[in-house]
Write an enzyme that holds these catalytic residues in place. Structure first.
Site, mmCIF file in Angstrom:
data_model
loop_
_atom_site.group_PDB
_atom_site.id
_atom_site.type_symbol
_atom_site.label_atom_id
_atom_site.label_comp_id
_atom_site.label_asym_id
_atom_site.label_seq_id
_atom_site.Cartn_x
_atom_site.Cartn_y
_atom_site.Cartn_z
ATOM 1 C CG ASP A 152 -1.677 1.241 1.414
ATOM 2 O OD1 ASP A 152 -2.423 1.599 0.488
ATOM 3 O OD2 ASP A 152 -1.543 1.892 2.478
ATOM 4 C CE1 TYR A 179 -0.109 9.116 -1.337
ATOM 5 C CE2 TYR A 179 -1.875 7.750 -2.196
ATOM 6 C CZ TYR A 179 -0.909 8.713 -2.383
ATOM 7 O OH TYR A 179 -0.732 9.275 -3.626
#
Length: 220
Positions: free
Chosen positions: A9, A11
């Site tokens: 992922d 952020y």
């Protein structure tokens, strides 16, 4: 190599979502940390609601809308910083250990990718600013599907591209809900619990919980 690819992922996992506010904290107002937290929470909330309604707006639009909500909830915050905060979001700081960990995994023969709610333009800009573009084999964005995590089709982007089974993918995220979704899909998951948060999805457990990415290569 135990895993076909390590997928991250973006952020909160590779890039510090609070770096934009921190850059302008002195000018913003009396409680920049709370402001940043609300901005992030609303950004995520809007993605979940949009996915449930099947009324897609891309992640940059949601980022702008979430910032406007944060300003509305913090009337003392200096609204003249809106453009500066949004500009800073394009080049968020990566966490200190990220370049070395990715380099180690790459040297060990792994394929590396990002799988994120962010738009392709946002993710490419962040990777370039962090100097990790050359380490990445792919950047997968939900924009291709016009929906958001935890829709299983998002995780399927990875297995379809690499033509592998889910269990051959090691997926890393700082978001426990994302880890839950990826675990349900069948990925081998590692939760980057940077904030020391409680486990909210015990029935969808990761294989490991780390405080940052440093220990990831040792997991094998």
């Amino acid at each position: 190599m135990a895993h076909t690819a390590y997928v991250f992922d973006a952020y909160g996992t590779l890039f510090d979502v609070h770096a934009a506010v921190r850059k302008h904290a002195e000018k913003l107002g009396p409680d920049p940390q709370a402001f940043s937290f609300v901005w992030r929470q609303k950004q995520l909330e809007y993605s979940w609601v949009r996915a449930l309604m099947h009324r897609y707006l891309d992640f940059w639009v949601l980022t702008e809308q979430a910032l406007d909500t944060a300003f509305a909830l913090f009337p003392a915050a200096d609204r003249s910083l809106r453009a500066d905060l949004l500009n800073a979001y394009w080049t968020l700081d990566c966490y200190p250990e990220v370049p070395q960990v990715l380099t180690t995994l790459k040297h060990n023969g792994a394929k590396l990718a990002i799988l994120s709610n962010g738009t392709p333009q946002m993710l490419e800009a962040a990777a370039k600013a962090a100097g990790i573009t050359d380490l990445l084999d792919e950047i997968f964005s939900v924009d291709a599907l016009r929906t958001y995590k935890t829709d299983e089709r998002v995780y399927e982007l990875v297995t379809t591209h690499f033509r592998v089974y889910p269990e051959t993918i090691s997926f890393q995220s700082s978001n426990r809900w994302d880890i839950a979704g990826a675990t349900a899909f069948g990925f081998r998951t590692v939760w980057m619990n940077r904030a020391g948060l409680p486990d909210e999805y015990p029935d969808l457990a990761p294989v490991a919980v780390l405080g940052d990415l440093t220990g990831l290569p040792a997991l094998g």
